[in-house]
Motif scaffolding. Structure first.
Motif, PDB file in Angstrom:
ATOM      1  N   SER A  34       0.847  -1.203   0.000  1.00 39.58           N
ATOM      2  CA  SER A  34       0.000   0.000   0.000  1.00 39.58           C
ATOM      3  C   SER A  34       0.876   1.244   0.000  1.00 39.58           C
ATOM      4  CB  SER A  34      -0.862   0.034   1.271  1.00 39.58           C
ATOM      5  OG  SER A  34      -1.656  -1.122   1.368  1.00 39.58           O
ATOM      6  N   TYR A  83       3.187   2.802   3.009  1.00 39.69           N
ATOM      7  CA  TYR A  83       3.835   1.785   3.844  1.00 39.69           C
ATOM      8  C   TYR A  83       5.350   1.971   3.743  1.00 39.69           C
ATOM      9  CZ  TYR A  83       5.531  -2.862   5.167  1.00 39.69           C
ATOM     10  OH  TYR A  83       6.209  -3.885   5.751  1.00 39.69           O
ATOM     11  N   TYR A 108      -0.763   4.416   5.800  1.00 43.09           N
ATOM     12  CA  TYR A 108      -1.337   4.065   4.491  1.00 43.09           C
ATOM     13  C   TYR A 108      -2.815   3.787   4.700  1.00 43.09           C
ATOM     14  CZ  TYR A 108      -0.759  -0.464   6.651  1.00 43.09           C
ATOM     15  OH  TYR A 108      -0.807  -1.500   7.541  1.00 43.09           O
ATOM     16  N   LYS A 115      -6.365   1.585   3.950  1.00 45.30           N
ATOM     17  CA  LYS A 115      -6.827   0.217   3.718  1.00 45.30           C
ATOM     18  C   LYS A 115      -8.161   0.239   2.990  1.00 45.30           C
ATOM     19  CE  LYS A 115      -4.933  -1.306   8.151  1.00 45.30           C
ATOM     20  NZ  LYS A 115      -5.243  -1.963   9.427  1.00 45.30           N
ATOM     21  N   LYS A 165      -8.817  -0.757  -0.118  1.00 43.61           N
ATOM     22  CA  LYS A 165      -8.776  -0.491  -1.564  1.00 43.61           C
ATOM     23  C   LYS A 165      -9.073  -1.778  -2.342  1.00 43.61           C
ATOM     24  CE  LYS A 165      -7.162   3.649  -0.756  1.00 43.61           C
ATOM     25  NZ  LYS A 165      -8.090   4.771  -0.827  1.00 43.61           N
ATOM     26  N   THR A 200      -7.665  -4.400   0.169  1.00 46.69           N
ATOM     27  CA  THR A 200      -6.429  -4.352   0.953  1.00 46.69           C
ATOM     28  C   THR A 200      -6.776  -4.182   2.436  1.00 46.69           C
ATOM     29  OG1 THR A 200      -6.207  -1.947   0.826  1.00 46.69           O
ATOM     30  CG2 THR A 200      -5.262  -3.203  -0.983  1.00 46.69           C
ATOM     31  N   VAL A 233       0.461  -6.324   0.825  1.00 51.91           N
ATOM     32  CA  VAL A 233      -0.854  -6.777   0.361  1.00 51.91           C
ATOM     33  C   VAL A 233      -0.794  -8.138  -0.328  1.00 51.91           C
ATOM     34  CG1 VAL A 233      -2.806  -6.200  -1.141  1.00 51.91           C
ATOM     35  CG2 VAL A 233      -1.675  -4.399   0.193  1.00 51.91           C
ATOM     36  N   LYS A 267      -2.923   3.379  -5.226  1.00 49.61           N
ATOM     37  CA  LYS A 267      -1.617   3.651  -4.603  1.00 49.61           C
ATOM     38  C   LYS A 267      -0.751   2.406  -4.405  1.00 49.61           C
ATOM     39  CE  LYS A 267      -2.759   8.040  -2.471  1.00 49.61           C
ATOM     40  NZ  LYS A 267      -4.226   8.068  -2.686  1.00 49.61           N
ATOM     41  N   MET A 268      -0.948   1.423  -5.269  1.00 50.57           N
ATOM     42  CA  MET A 268      -0.113   0.218  -5.199  1.00 50.57           C
ATOM     43  C   MET A 268       1.351   0.577  -5.489  1.00 50.57           C
ATOM     44  SD  MET A 268      -0.610  -3.157  -7.557  1.00 50.57           S
ATOM     45  CE  MET A 268       0.634  -3.068  -8.844  1.00 50.57           C
TER      46      MET A 268
END
Ligand code: AMP
Ligand code: GLY
Length: 423
Positions: free
Chosen positions: A340, A343, A347, A349, A351, A378, A383, A411-412
């Motif tokens: 994420s 991180y 970050y 969560k 998503k 996520t 992840v 935002k990966m």
């Protein structure tokens, strides 16, 4: 038999993936698990450090084997808890007793153990608040950078490497004053070792041992190993520079004396020893012991093991590890972690993850995911881990990266240079 895995990360999904393939496994449970484990096992809403709840569930579900993923329950004594209860003592629990787990739970204990059995490691001394001045004096005798380690478990954040002497002194004082809570009431100061790291994994029944495939993980968030430490951003197995000569030294100087030490001290240890090593001028030194598998190293080590994992664990439990061979896939395996954005600091969560069904050339191990209705979202910093095979790590990595391109969530982020220091 029915089997329970404790934990919720990529490591535990990988255990579940391998154990689900065993003909010895009837029903498989993971507590608490994630969206990936839910696809191949039944997730249980249980906290692994609530031993009474784990015990009740084990009895209720007729569980005969428990595999403990993370260090916390081990250091808190889950194995002793089971051994000391008449109703639970025959459940095959894979992991060391509390005394064994101290090799990870206390850096000071680990250093004393290494000194006792002549296991090569960095020179060190350990200090408490009462000996703060002596600690500062000791720092003055060392060359920079300075390595300060909180004695206890600090969620992977307890090691500081500092360039400036004055700053090291200040940090020593901060640590001893409670920077990491009880974990830094004692601090180990050690000599800095300059070399290349690798990890060796050993499965032991307390007297026999099997060396499992080697791995190297990439801990920093940024490319070129820069930025903050994370749980691990990717891994490669085998480690190309871990040739027969180095592995011979590691086995003779480190693995054998470690197992001998466990035996001499009559430590009940039926589980993994994860030895963090550094190679300096061709010679191996121990950086740390962990008493569990690594994450994401598990995601590359276990897929390469062809031997039935449940058989291996059963032999471990029985103390007959000498009666089984570990067969290893010759191919290389790599894993790339999708994390994420933000991180290892803050970050978001929740998503939505898309593209999972398109992955056909990698194994997708879930780390921080959960189901949200029909979607997988996520739920953590790390992840997904994308594990691939190849004739060498470069070929495997290409597949992991092709898979990464097919996946999306807001935002990966992932490192594009896993293995950068190997060629
Ligand atoms: P640990 O939590 O013990 O794994 O330490 C975290 C990281 O700090 C290790 O993976 C190494 O990169 C580094 N480290 C720990 N001890 C030393 C040392 N004595 N010399 C150089 N680097 C070290
Ligand atoms: N990847 C390092 C660890 O599991 O501690």
């Amino acid at each position: 038999m029915n089997i329970l895995i404790l934990g919720s990360g990529g490591r535990e999904h990988t255990f579940a993936y391998k154990i689900a393939q065993s003909t010895k496994c009837d029903k498989l449970f993971v507590a608490p698990g994630n969206a990936g484990t839910a696809e191949i096992a039944e997730n249980l809403d249980l906290n692994p450090i609530d031993f009474a709840a784990v015990a009740n569930t084990a009895l209720e579900k007729d569980i005969k084997m428990i595999v403990v993923g993370p260090e916390d329950p081990l250091v808190k004594g889950i194995v002793d808890f089971f051994k000391n209860d008449e109703r639970l003592k025959d459940i095959q629990i894979i992991g060391p007793s509390g005394r064994g787990a101290l090799l990870e739970g206390s850096k000071e204990r680990a250093k004393e153990f290494m000194a006792m059995y002549d296991i090569p490691t960095a020179a060190y001394e350990s200090f408490s608040f009462e000996s703060l001045e002596a600690g500062k004096n000791f720092l003055e005798t060392l060359k920079p950078p300075y390595v300060l380690k909180a004695d206890g478990l600090a969620a992977g954040k307890g090691v500081l490497i500092i360039d400036e002497l004055e700053e090291a002194k200040k940090e020593l004082e901060n640590m001893l004053s409670g920077k990491f809570g009880a974990a830094s009431k004692k601090v180990v100061i050690e000599e800095f070792l300059d070399g290349i790291e690798l990890s060796v994994f050993v499965l032991t029944d307390g007297k026999n041992y099997k060396i499992l495939p080697t791995a190297k993980d990439y801990k920093r968030i940024g490319e070129g190993d820069t930025g903050l430490n994370t749980g691990g951003m990717g891994a490669v197995s085998p480690v190309p520079f871990a040739d027969d000569e180095l592995m011979g030294k590691i086995e003779d100087r480190i693995v054998k004396p470690t197992v001998r030490g466990l035996q001499e001290e009559e430590i009940d240890y039926k589980g993994f020893v994860f030895i963090g090593l550094i190679k300096v001028k061709g010679e191996p030194y121990v950086i740390e012991y962990n008493v569990r598998m690594g994450d994401p190293e598990t995601e590359v080590v276990l897929p390469r093991i062809k031997t039935d994992l449940v058989d291996l664990f059963q032999k471990t439990w029985e103390g007959n590890l000498d009666q089984i061979d570990v067969e290893v896939d010759e191919r290389a395996a790599t894993t790339v972690m999708l994390v994420s954005g933000g991180y290892p600091e803050s970050y978001q969560k929740g998503k939505t993850i898309t593209g999972l069904k398109e992955i056909d050339n990698s194994i997708v191990f879930h780390a921080g995911t959960k189901k949200d209705g029909e979607e997988i979202v996520t739920s953590g910093g790390r992840v997904l881990a994308l594990t691939s095979f190849g004739k060498d790590y470069k070929e495997a990595l290409k597949k992991s990266y092709q898979s990464a391109e097919k996946l999306q969530f807001d935002k990966m982020y992932f490192r594009k240079d896993i293995g950068f220091d190997l060629s």
